[in-house]
Scaffold this motif. Structure first.
Motif, PDB file in Angstrom:
ATOM      1  N   GLY A   1       0.488  -1.405   0.189  1.00  0.00           N
ATOM      2  CA  GLY A   1       0.285  -0.319  -0.541  1.00  0.00           C
ATOM      3  C   GLY A   1       0.562   1.156   0.050  1.00  0.00           C
ATOM      4  N   THR A   2      -0.273   2.744  -0.537  1.00  0.00           N
ATOM      5  CA  THR A   2       0.854   3.726  -0.775  1.00  0.00           C
ATOM      6  C   THR A   2       0.746   4.330  -0.225  1.00  0.00           C
ATOM      7  OG1 THR A   2       0.406   4.316  -2.819  1.00  0.00           O
ATOM      8  CG2 THR A   2       2.481   2.490  -2.529  1.00  0.00           C
ATOM      9  N   TRP A   3      -0.792   4.506   0.525  1.00  0.00           N
ATOM     10  CA  TRP A   3      -1.506   5.990   1.369  1.00  0.00           C
ATOM     11  C   TRP A   3      -0.158   6.735   2.168  1.00  0.00           C
ATOM     12  CZ3 TRP A   3      -5.030   5.856   5.903  1.00  0.00           C
ATOM     13  CH2 TRP A   3      -5.842   7.439   5.161  1.00  0.00           C
TER      14      TRP A   3
ATOM     15  N   TYR B   1      -4.085  10.265  -3.490  1.00  0.00           N
ATOM     16  CA  TYR B   1      -2.150   9.440  -2.823  1.00  0.00           C
ATOM     17  C   TYR B   1      -1.496  10.665  -3.341  1.00  0.00           C
ATOM     18  CZ  TYR B   1      -4.784   5.340  -1.032  1.00  0.00           C
ATOM     19  OH  TYR B   1      -5.947   4.023  -0.754  1.00  0.00           O
TER      20      TYR B   1
ATOM     21  N   LYS C   1      -7.096   4.275  -8.410  1.00  0.00           N
ATOM     22  CA  LYS C   1      -8.395   4.518  -7.513  1.00  0.00           C
ATOM     23  C   LYS C   1      -9.231   5.714  -8.309  1.00  0.00           C
ATOM     24  CE  LYS C   1      -6.963   1.961  -3.200  1.00  0.00           C
ATOM     25  NZ  LYS C   1      -5.903   2.793  -3.129  1.00  0.00           N
TER      26      LYS C   1
ATOM     27  N   ASN D   1     -14.635   0.197  -0.982  1.00  0.00           N
ATOM     28  CA  ASN D   1     -15.747   0.923  -0.069  1.00  0.00           C
ATOM     29  C   ASN D   1     -17.219   1.323  -0.118  1.00  0.00           C
ATOM     30  OD1 ASN D   1     -13.574   1.844   2.062  1.00  0.00           O
ATOM     31  ND2 ASN D   1     -12.959   3.046   0.056  1.00  0.00           N
TER      32      ASN D   1
ATOM     33  N   GLN E   1     -12.588  -3.146  -2.205  1.00  0.00           N
ATOM     34  CA  GLN E   1     -11.163  -2.961  -1.616  1.00  0.00           C
ATOM     35  C   GLN E   1     -12.514  -1.753  -0.010  1.00  0.00           C
ATOM     36  OE1 GLN E   1      -7.740  -0.436  -0.803  1.00  0.00           O
ATOM     37  NE2 GLN E   1      -7.053  -1.215  -2.981  1.00  0.00           N
TER      38      GLN E   1
ATOM     39  N   SER F   1      -5.947  -0.931   4.959  1.00  0.00           N
ATOM     40  CA  SER F   1      -5.431  -0.885   6.890  1.00  0.00           C
ATOM     41  C   SER F   1      -5.583  -2.075   8.000  1.00  0.00           C
ATOM     42  CB  SER F   1      -6.507   0.453   7.443  1.00  0.00           C
ATOM     43  OG  SER F   1      -6.468   1.694   7.534  1.00  0.00           O
TER      44      SER F   1
ATOM     45  N   ALA G   1      -4.235  -2.338  10.888  1.00  0.00           N
ATOM     46  CA  ALA G   1      -5.387  -1.703  11.512  1.00  0.00           C
ATOM     47  C   ALA G   1      -4.260  -0.027  12.245  1.00  0.00           C
ATOM     48  CB  ALA G   1      -5.876  -1.879  13.279  1.00  0.00           C
ATOM     49  N   GLN G   2      -3.553  -0.087  11.349  1.00  0.00           N
ATOM     50  CA  GLN G   2      -2.791   1.053  10.817  1.00  0.00           C
ATOM     51  C   GLN G   2      -1.746   1.114  12.161  1.00  0.00           C
ATOM     52  OE1 GLN G   2      -5.434   5.171  10.770  1.00  0.00           O
ATOM     53  NE2 GLN G   2      -5.737   3.546   8.498  1.00  0.00           N
ATOM     54  N   GLY G   3      -1.591   0.123  13.124  1.00  0.00           N
ATOM     55  CA  GLY G   3      -0.321  -0.349  13.192  1.00  0.00           C
ATOM     56  C   GLY G   3      -0.583  -1.120  14.785  1.00  0.00           C
TER      57      GLY G   3
ATOM     58  N   ILE H   1      -2.804  -5.327   1.923  1.00  0.00           N
ATOM     59  CA  ILE H   1      -2.418  -4.759   1.441  1.00  0.00           C
ATOM     60  C   ILE H   1      -1.534  -3.937   1.943  1.00  0.00           C
ATOM     61  CG2 ILE H   1      -2.776  -4.346  -1.264  1.00  0.00           C
ATOM     62  CD1 ILE H   1      -4.961  -1.993  -0.182  1.00  0.00           C
TER      63      ILE H   1
END
Ligand SMILES: NC(=O)c1ccc[n+]([C@@H]2O[C@H](COP(=O)([O-])OP(=O)(O)OC[C@H]3O[C@@H](n4cnc5c(N)ncnc54)[C@H](OP(=O)(O)O)[C@@H]3O)[C@@H](O)[C@H]2O)c1
Length: 279
Positions: free
Chosen positions: A21-23, A51, A76, A140, A161, A188, A191-193, A228
């Motif tokens: 992932g690259t966000w 992004y 996207k 989403n 996604q 995520s 869960a964002q870490g 991702i």
């Protein structure tokens, strides 16, 4: 480290179950990390117009020396470009920034009530028919809107996604999507870490010599979900790919599923015209 990434067949494409992932990799930071990811073995890269790093992602792919058809590239379309004409032009601009003649998967980033979904799906299908995208999908989309997109689309909806990790159940959506032949890609996925501090995931990881993040990615892939993960940390680019040489038992899978909680959702930008699936 095994480099055999399983693939999820969806529609007429095979999607590598582990992507990068690259966000939030902006201002040039995406290029070295995507180059590293490709060198480590990732063959699936996830970006988006929103992004602001499509040029960097494209530069990394070009610099990698890896053949274009060995890389699964997703971007996207942002919600401002869902009208007929706008969507096709915005897809062309994405390809231009990425420096490629097609992407493997083109997603609608979020559902939006206007223009009508029928108009947007027709435009998205036209992009695929012109060969600018090998497959199309959504992001989403709750199951009710996903069903509308599937009904309105000539081409299969290859993936939805959505946010998915141990703290957020997506049982309802996953069942509905997979029954209709649409794969699920987890954004995520870590869960964002937050998974790194989880005692249950730490304990499972210790039994396998793996980190909580690796356990989480394995749990997703073992369900047939595509993950991702994103990292700015070179060591974690390697860590997050090293999930292919162990297996979680039925009980371990169940323990991770049991971590889901009602307030587990992290990112919620859903238009109020829609509502999330429950459970
Ligand atoms: N379609 C959508 O609407 C949508 C929305 C959000 C995201 N996405 C996609 O999904 C990708 C992943 O989602 P995300 O970036 O939100 O979250 P994520 O991958 O769940 O988590 C990223 C965070 O976790 C940390 N991290 C990475 N690997 C780790 C590990 N092994 N152990 C512990 N912490 C770790 C990272 O820190 P460091 O960077 O400091 O290492 C970063 O803070 C995005 O990059 C994007 O491509 C899509």
């Amino acid at each position: 480290m095994s480099k055999l990434v399983p693939a999820v067949r969806s529609g007429d494409v095979l999607i590598p179950a582990l992507g990068f992932g690259t966000w939030q990799l902006e201002n040039g930071s995406a290029q070295p990390l995507v180059e590293q990811a490709l060198a480590v073995g990732y063959r699936h890269i996830d970006t988006a117009q929103a992004y602001r790093n499509e040029r960097d992602v494209g530069a990394a792919i070009a610099a990698s020396g890896i053949k274009r058809d060995e890389i699964f590239l997703t971007t996207k379309v942002w919600v401002d470009f869902f009208a007929d004409g706008d969507l096709q032009r915005s897809a062309e601009k994405s390809l231009d920034r990425l420096g490629v003649d097609h992407v493997d998967l083109l997603l609608l980033h979020w559902p939006k009530p206007t223009p009508a979904l029928a108009e947007t799906m027709a435009a998205l299908n036209e992009v695929k028919d012109r060969g600018l995208a090998r497959a199309i999908g959504v992001s989403n989309f709750p199951s009710a809107v996903l069903a509308q997109a599937q009904a309105l689309s000539k081409a299969p909806i290859a993936t939805d996604q959505v946010e998915y990790h141990p703290y957020l159940s997506q049982k309802t959506l996953i069942a509905a999507a997979q029954a209709a032949g649409t794969s699920i890609t987890a954004w995520s996925p870590l869960a964002q870490g937050k998974v790194a501090e989880d005692p249950v995931l730490i304990a499972i990881g210790q039994a396998h010599g793996k980190t909580p993040g690796q356990v989480t990615l394995r749990w997703l892939i073992q369900q047939g979900v595509i993950a991702i993960p994103r990292t700015k940390t070179p060591a974690r680019v390697v860590e997050n790919f090293d999930v292919l040489d162990f297996e979680l038992s039925h009980d371990e899978m169940a323990s991770v599923f049991a971590l889901a909680r009602p307030d587990g959702r992290i990112g919620d930008w859903l238009d109020k015209a829609y509502s999330w699936d429950v459970g």
